[in-house]
Design a protein around this motif. Structure first.
Motif, mmCIF file in Angstrom:
data_model
loop_
_atom_site.group_PDB
_atom_site.id
_atom_site.type_symbol
_atom_site.label_atom_id
_atom_site.label_comp_id
_atom_site.label_asym_id
_atom_site.label_seq_id
_atom_site.Cartn_x
_atom_site.Cartn_y
_atom_site.Cartn_z
ATOM 1 N N VAL A 43 -2.328 15.134 1.574
ATOM 2 C CA VAL A 43 -3.252 14.004 1.503
ATOM 3 C C VAL A 43 -3.752 13.827 0.081
ATOM 4 O O VAL A 43 -3.808 12.718 -0.447
ATOM 5 C CB VAL A 43 -4.444 14.206 2.459
ATOM 6 N N PHE A 54 -1.115 12.371 -2.007
ATOM 7 C CA PHE A 54 -0.873 10.960 -1.690
ATOM 8 C C PHE A 54 -1.957 10.058 -2.272
ATOM 9 O O PHE A 54 -1.678 9.019 -2.852
ATOM 10 C CB PHE A 54 -0.815 10.777 -0.168
ATOM 11 N N THR A 55 -3.206 10.454 -2.115
ATOM 12 C CA THR A 55 -4.299 9.605 -2.576
ATOM 13 C C THR A 55 -4.517 9.696 -4.077
ATOM 14 O O THR A 55 -5.079 8.787 -4.677
ATOM 15 C CB THR A 55 -5.610 9.987 -1.866
ATOM 16 N N SER A 91 -7.127 11.778 12.113
ATOM 17 C CA SER A 91 -6.951 11.345 10.726
ATOM 18 C C SER A 91 -8.148 11.752 9.875
ATOM 19 O O SER A 91 -7.999 12.214 8.739
ATOM 20 C CB SER A 91 -6.758 9.824 10.667
ATOM 21 N N PHE A 132 -8.272 14.065 6.604
ATOM 22 C CA PHE A 132 -8.745 13.451 5.363
ATOM 23 C C PHE A 132 -9.956 14.205 4.805
ATOM 24 O O PHE A 132 -10.059 14.431 3.588
ATOM 25 C CB PHE A 132 -9.107 11.985 5.626
ATOM 26 N N ASP A 180 -5.136 4.396 3.665
ATOM 27 C CA ASP A 180 -3.859 4.731 3.011
ATOM 28 C C ASP A 180 -3.242 5.966 3.653
ATOM 29 O O ASP A 180 -2.025 6.030 3.860
ATOM 30 C CB ASP A 180 -4.073 4.984 1.518
ATOM 31 N N TYR A 181 -4.080 6.949 3.981
ATOM 32 C CA TYR A 181 -3.556 8.143 4.639
ATOM 33 C C TYR A 181 -3.014 7.804 6.028
ATOM 34 O O TYR A 181 -1.924 8.245 6.408
ATOM 35 C CB TYR A 181 -4.617 9.239 4.763
ATOM 36 N N SER A 218 0.332 6.347 5.788
ATOM 37 C CA SER A 218 1.329 7.166 5.103
ATOM 38 C C SER A 218 2.237 7.851 6.125
ATOM 39 O O SER A 218 1.916 7.906 7.322
ATOM 40 C CB SER A 218 0.628 8.228 4.252
ATOM 41 N N GLY A 233 0.271 10.426 8.070
ATOM 42 C CA GLY A 233 -0.632 9.815 9.036
ATOM 43 C C GLY A 233 0.102 9.250 10.235
ATOM 44 O O GLY A 233 -0.355 9.372 11.384
#
Length: 273
Positions: free
Chosen positions: A13, A16-17, A40, A44, A253-254, A257, A260
């Motif tokens: 995560v 990705f972010t 999620s 997160f 966004d997660y 993805s 997610g």
């Protein structure tokens, strides 16, 4: 092992972010979307410990109302926002932006002791309007049908109304004798304890204490939801009041993805990607 997996996902995560977040988010709405949101958020927040996220259910209509009133950053909805809701939010300076985070089937469910394994949309319409009152009329035992439905604030109810109650082209309503429940979990519990009952839940709520029923000969599944052959399928949404930013954008966004979407599949929903 579990802690290692959580740590690995948290690292994914963060990668990705691109950066950690700090702040707070309010999330309200659909009980159908709730299990996916909870999972999620857990992942997160593991990657972003300075973020505080509060989640509450209450139904899709409550999510829309919170978005309109400005009391939520993200609204969970198992139906599309209605034009009137969009207009009210826009009038309040909160133009809704939609994200479809997963697909779902609404599954008629009965007690495992019930021999009925398939119904048509027409038969479901008859049961929920009170025209069919005995299981023997649809191939079951000579027993009264106990009808369980969601309440009118539910997005699941709205989809059921659209695809079952109005399937004949008429504006039919669930008959007054139906027992109304406030969540998928409550419907599942009620049906699991009553061999005469029928209800409907999202795909992720199926368990060994429930028996899913095919509709028009089609079994609810990932395949039949994606190819739209299952008659009662839908998208699961989250809405933000304008383009998301900061922590809200990071969470969304997660969810969209690959990691997610894999979580959506693990819970029992159908990934959109």
């Amino acid at each position: 092992m579990k802690s290692r997996i959580i740590a690995l996902v948290a690292m994914m995560v963060m990668a990705f972010t691109g950066s950690a977040f700090a702040g707070s988010i309010q999330v309200k709405g659909s009980t159908t979307v709730l299990p996916l949101m909870q999972k999620s958020v857990e992942t997160f927040m593991a990657a972003n410990p300075n973020v505080s996220i509060s989640i509450s259910g209450g139904g899709s209509s409550n999510g829309a109302k919170a978005l309109i009133d400005g009391t939520t950053d993200i609204a969970m909805m198992s139906r599309d926002m209605k034009p009137a809701e969009i207009q009210k939010a826009t009038d309040n300076g909160r133009k809704p932006v939609q994200f479809i985070v997963a697909l779902d089937c609404i599954v008629p469910v009965v007690n495992p002791a019930n021999p009925v394994s398939g119904l048509s949309v027409e038969q479901l319409h008859g049961i929920y309007t009170g025209k069919i009152t005995n299981w023997k009329e649809v191939g079951g035992a000579d027993d009264q049908i106990v009808v369980i439905s969601r309440d009118t604030s539910s997005g699941t109810y709205d989809c059921w109304k659209s695809k079952v109650m109005r399937a004949t082209g008429l504006k039919s309503r669930v008959f007054p004798g139906a027992l109304l429940q406030a969540s998928n979990g409550a419907v599942a519990q009620a049906v699991s304890k009553n061999k005469k009952a029928i209800g409907y839940v999202g795909l992720a709520y199926l368990n060994k204490e429930l028996k899913g029923v095919s509709v028009n000969g089609v079994t609810p599944s990932v395949k039949t939801a994606k190819d739209k052959s299952y008659p009662i399928s839908r998208g699961l949404n989250i809405y933000t009041p304008g383009a998301p930013a900061g922590e809200a954008k990071g969470l969304i966004d997660y969810m969209m993805s690959p990691a997610g979407q894999n979580q959506a599949a693990e819970i029992g929903f159908i990934p959109v990607k």
